[in-house]
Design an enzyme around this catalytic site. Structure first.
Site, PDB file in Angstrom:
ATOM      1  CD  GLU A   1       1.018  -6.564   2.885  1.00 30.11           C
ATOM      2  OE1 GLU A   1       1.094  -5.367   2.592  1.00 30.11           O
ATOM      3  OE2 GLU A   1       1.757  -7.103   3.721  1.00 30.11           O
TER       4      GLU A   1
ATOM      5  CG  HIS B   1      10.921   5.121   8.670  1.00 30.34           C
ATOM      6  ND1 HIS B   1      10.676   5.933   7.597  1.00 30.34           N
ATOM      7  CD2 HIS B   1      10.465   3.893   8.324  1.00 30.34           C
ATOM      8  CE1 HIS B   1      10.093   5.228   6.642  1.00 30.34           C
ATOM      9  NE2 HIS B   1       9.952   3.977   7.064  1.00 30.34           N
TER      10      HIS B   1
ATOM     11  CD  GLU C   1       0.447   4.138   5.061  1.00 29.31           C
ATOM     12  OE1 GLU C   1      -0.507   4.841   5.495  1.00 29.31           O
ATOM     13  OE2 GLU C   1       1.633   4.370   5.350  1.00 29.31           O
TER      14      GLU C   1
ATOM     15  CG  HIS D   1       6.963   3.657   9.499  1.00 28.15           C
ATOM     16  ND1 HIS D   1       6.597   2.573  10.236  1.00 28.15           N
ATOM     17  CD2 HIS D   1       6.396   3.503   8.281  1.00 28.15           C
ATOM     18  CE1 HIS D   1       5.856   1.781   9.498  1.00 28.15           C
ATOM     19  NE2 HIS D   1       5.702   2.317   8.310  1.00 28.15           N
TER      20      HIS D   1
ATOM     21  NE  ARG E   1       1.822  10.582   4.747  1.00 29.62           N
ATOM     22  CZ  ARG E   1       2.448  11.393   3.883  1.00 29.62           C
ATOM     23  NH1 ARG E   1       2.184  12.669   3.871  1.00 29.62           N
ATOM     24  NH2 ARG E   1       3.326  10.912   3.025  1.00 29.62           N
TER      25      ARG E   1
ATOM     26  CG  ASP F   1      -0.117  -0.344   2.502  1.00 29.60           C
ATOM     27  OD1 ASP F   1       1.116  -0.136   2.517  1.00 29.60           O
ATOM     28  OD2 ASP F   1      -0.730  -0.802   3.478  1.00 29.60           O
TER      29      ASP F   1
HETATM   30  N1  UDP Z   1      12.817  -3.860   9.632  1.00 30.10           N
HETATM   31  C1  UDP Z   1      14.174  -3.941   9.327  1.00 30.10           C
HETATM   32  N2  UDP Z   1      15.038  -3.084   9.966  1.00 30.10           N
HETATM   33  C2  UDP Z   1      14.623  -2.157  10.866  1.00 30.10           C
HETATM   34  C3  UDP Z   1      13.235  -2.068  11.158  1.00 30.10           C
HETATM   35  C4  UDP Z   1      12.356  -2.924  10.528  1.00 30.10           C
HETATM   36  O1  UDP Z   1      14.589  -4.768   8.519  1.00 30.10           O
HETATM   37  O2  UDP Z   1      15.460  -1.419  11.378  1.00 30.10           O
HETATM   38  C5  UDP Z   1      11.883  -4.762   8.918  1.00 30.10           C
HETATM   39  C6  UDP Z   1      10.862  -5.491   9.762  1.00 30.10           C
HETATM   40  O3  UDP Z   1      11.351  -6.714  10.235  1.00 30.10           O
HETATM   41  C7  UDP Z   1       9.696  -5.664   8.795  1.00 30.10           C
HETATM   42  C8  UDP Z   1       9.789  -4.427   7.927  1.00 30.10           C
HETATM   43  O4  UDP Z   1      11.102  -3.928   8.058  1.00 30.10           O
HETATM   44  O5  UDP Z   1       9.908  -6.799   7.945  1.00 30.10           O
HETATM   45  C9  UDP Z   1       8.788  -3.389   8.397  1.00 30.10           C
HETATM   46  O6  UDP Z   1       8.967  -2.240   7.660  1.00 30.10           O
HETATM   47  P1  UDP Z   1       8.265  -0.854   8.025  1.00 30.10           P
HETATM   48  O7  UDP Z   1       8.068  -0.783   9.500  1.00 30.10           O
HETATM   49  O8  UDP Z   1       9.085   0.195   7.362  1.00 30.10           O
HETATM   50  O9  UDP Z   1       6.921  -0.867   7.210  1.00 30.10           O
HETATM   51  P2  UDP Z   1       5.514  -1.595   7.275  1.00 30.10           P
HETATM   52  O10 UDP Z   1       5.659  -2.986   7.794  1.00 30.10           O
HETATM   53  O11 UDP Z   1       4.619  -0.767   8.134  1.00 30.10           O
HETATM   54  O12 UDP Z   1       5.118  -1.581   5.862  1.00 30.10           O
END
Ligand code: UDP
Length: 379
Positions: free
Chosen positions: A129, A246, A143, A213, A215, A107
């Site tokens: 997804e 982030h 998203e 992270h 918004r 998203d």
């Molecule tokens: N993650 C990572 N390093 C970090 C923080 C998170 O590899 O320092 C991984 C985490 O294990 C997960 C993904 O990044 O697989 C989550 O990404 P994010 O929080 O950016 O986005 P969202 O899941 O909300 O799309």
């Protein structure tokens, strides 16, 4: 919504996979590997430039090079301008490549612009997804809006869990166009747990892993969140918090300013995926507004507190490992304290009963794409 095309090719169909952010890289890597193993299909990986170096670096960690990259997306005055810019750039690239299909994940701005660019060119779009929904189109923003729009452009919907499949059917998507395959993020997690020494035992450190992270948590709520971490550290002097910031400079700046000198809170650069997962597996608690972590934490046996008012992953809550909490200082401190007091539980196995799949989603998606793109006579 886009209808499923009747596709017939005489040469090997080319699939363009558009990747824009770290979570897309983590979740598309298993599908890219599955497509590269499949000799009936050819895949081209495009880095959209949204988070150019992070995607290049993260994919490289999975042994994947980008075949093509757009220039780094410059900072734009608003989301509308950014999405028009990216859509135009991707449309130009896709027009030149003339693939048989386009794959987008999740998203993000990239997923939305990629799906829209494919739709503009009458290319079939596969949405990985698909179907995650909160009941509020404005939360999380943008998203929720992006994923609802992508469903209109895509003829093929790869749902990660049962609720996602139900949501898509409720929106009028034909059941035959929905494939409940699990989440490819669980494929990456399973592969990592199998090949590494990550040990999610019942014996845990007193570390708390923290990320933020979204918004809606950038500004005033980020301040409240920082207050809560300071209060939590004061209440539990034995805790050590590790907070990978982030890449978004707006939130990173704010958090550095508020927490940069706190002795119990280590602000660190974004961590490599295997290292981050290892630290989560050993932690006493994770506090994060991430979506993907809601799927990972139960399989690491680590309780997760999600500072959000809703979630698109009710299955995560149902595991008992994931709890939502309002972004309010006392609520966060009390909820974290309650989770820290719980006895350790064994991780949820990744198997056929797991809510987000058995870790074979990438292989299953590649199989579906082969079925729909390669004429029966060539299979
Ligand atoms: N993650 C990572 N390093 C970090 C923080 C998170 O590899 O320092 C991984 C985490 O294990 C997960 C993904 O990044 O697989 C989550 O990404 P994010 O929080 O950016 O986005 P969202 O899941 O909300 O799309």
């Amino acid at each position: 919504m886009a209808s499923a095309p009747n596709v017939a090719f005489t040469t090997v169909p080319v699939i363009v996979i558009v990747v824009g952010t770290r979570p897309e890289a983590i979740k598309l890597a298993p599908l890219i590997h599955a497509l590269r193993r499949n000799t009936a299909l050819r895949s081209i990986v495009v880095n959209s430039g949204q988070h150019l170096p992070a995607v290049r670096h993260c994919l490289a960690g999975f042994g994947i090079d980008c075949d093509n990259a757009l220039p780094a997306l410059p900072a734009m005055q608003n989301l509308g301008v950014a999405s028009r810019h990216l859509r135009h750039a991707l449309r130009t690239l896709l027009h030149r490549m003339a693939p048989a299909a386009v794959v987008v994940q999740g998203d993000t701005l990239t997923a939305y612009a990629g799906a829209r660019a494919g739709f503009d060119l009458a290319l079939p779009v596969a949405h990985v997804e698909a179907g995650l929904r909160t009941s509020d189109v404005a939360d999380p923003f943008p998203e929720e809006w992006f994923r609802r729009r992508i469903a209109r452009y895509a003829p093929w919907h790869f749902a990660p869990c049962r609720s996602a499949e139900t949501n898509l059917i409720a929106e009028g998507i034909a059941p035959m166009d929905i494939y409940r395959v699990g989440n490819t993020g669980i494929d990456s997690l399973r592969a990592l747990l199998e090949r590494s020494r990550i040990h999610s035992g019942l014996q845990r450190t007193r570390n708390v892993m923290v990320t933020l992270h979204r918004r809606e948590n950038w500004d005033a709520k980020a301040e409240i969140f920082c207050d809560a971490l300071i209060e939590l550290a004061a209440r539990h002097p034995d805790l050590r918090m590790i907070f990978p910031l982030h890449p978004n400079p707006r939130i990173a700046r704010r958090i550095r300013r508020r927490l940069g000198s706190h002795l119990a809170i280590a602000l660190v650069d974004p961590m490599e995926y295997p290292e981050f997962v290892r630290m989560m597996a050993e932690a006493a608690l994770v506090i994060s507004d991430s979506g993907g972590i809601q799927e990972e934490a139960p399989h690491l046996g680590t309780p997760l507190l999600v500072p959000r008012s809703n979630t698109e992953r009710p299955e995560g809550i149902a595991t008992g490992f994931v709890r939502l909490v309002d972004v309010d200082c006392q609520c966060i401190v009390e909820a974290a304290t309650a989770l820290l007091a719980l006895p350790s539980r064994a991780p949820l196995p990744i198997d056929a009963h797991a809510p987000f799949g058995a870790g074979d989603a990438g292989e299953r998606i590649a199989g579906v794409l082969e079925r729909v793109l390669v004429p029966a006579s060539a299979q």
